[in-house]
Design an enzyme around this catalytic site. Structure first.
Site, PDB file in Angstrom:
ATOM      1  CB  VAL A  72    -110.452   5.921  67.768  1.00 23.77           C
ATOM      2  CG1 VAL A  72    -111.769   5.215  68.061  1.00 23.77           C
ATOM      3  CG2 VAL A  72    -109.667   6.122  69.057  1.00 23.77           C
ATOM      4  N   GLY A 137    -104.017  -0.601  60.100  1.00 26.27           N
ATOM      5  CA  GLY A 137    -104.068   0.803  59.678  1.00 26.27           C
ATOM      6  C   GLY A 137    -102.782   1.123  58.942  1.00 26.27           C
ATOM      7  CB  CYS A 166    -112.536   0.053  64.498  1.00 27.97           C
ATOM      8  SG  CYS A 166    -111.068  -0.851  64.981  1.00 27.97           S
TER       9      CYS A 166
END
Length: 200
Positions: A72, A137, A166
């Site tokens: 995330v 990412g 993360c």
């Protein structure tokens, strides 16, 4: 790496629209390598390895399940997002080499602002004094990459405290402006283009 590389500056955009545009671009018959520079309106994105529990309290900020790798993260105005749509198959760039290339590029960019940075094994991204300043990412589909890197420049960092960035509980974040108050996002973008041209 390629004779047909285009840089595009897109300004402030919502996440979902840009994500769909990236997916459309890599499917184009006459695909050309492109690197996009932009900022996102506030959003939390979940990577393919993400666990929803790492969003502690979204506080009304949209949450989107993305198809990029990783955990995330938060995107918002004042963060420079750089998306790489590159034919990695043709250029013989594997995922590990690509991540390392993006890390080294970010390290060079930060050095221009007299900021020393480091990498942490097993945690892609770039760190300054163990605080995360840039996240990576990526997604590779049919030999082409999309998604990319986000660099915290001059933004409201508070939303990072609403998540475990993360997926790491207690991970602190930082930004260029806090380490060099002369930085502004347009200058960082111009410098990024200058540094990326010889790489890609």
């Amino acid at each position: 790496m390629s004779e047909n590389l285009t840089f595009k500056s897109l300004g402030l955009r919502d996440y979902d629209g840009v994500w769909q545009s990236m997916k459309s671009h890599i499917r184009e018959e006459n695909f050309k390598n492109e690197i996009w520079f932009l900022e996102h309106t506030p959003v939390f994105t979940l990577g393919t390895a993400a666990d929803q529990k790492h969003i502690l309290n979204a506080k009304g900020i949209p949450v989107i399940q993305s198809d990029r790798g990783g955990e995330v993260t938060y995107h918002g105005p004042g963060q420079l997002v750089i998306y790489f749509m590159i034919d990695v198959k043709r250029s013989k760039l594997g995922p590990k080499i690509l991540v390392k290339t993006l890390q080294e590029f970010t390290k060079s960019l930060l050095k221009e602002y007299s900021i020393d940075s480091e990498f942490i094994d097993g945690a892609p991204g770039v760190y300054v004094n163990e605080k995360k300043i840039a996240s990576i990412g990526l997604r590779i589909s049919k030999g082409k990459t999309y998604h990319g890197i986000s660099i915290n420049v001059d933004m409201d960092l508070a939303p990072f405290s609403y998540i475990n960035p993360c997926g790491c509980e207690g991970l602190k974040v930082t930004q260029i402006k806090d380490l060099n108050n002369k930085a502004n996002i347009k200058d960082v973008e111009r410098l990024a283009i200058k540094l990326l041209e010889p790489i890609f």
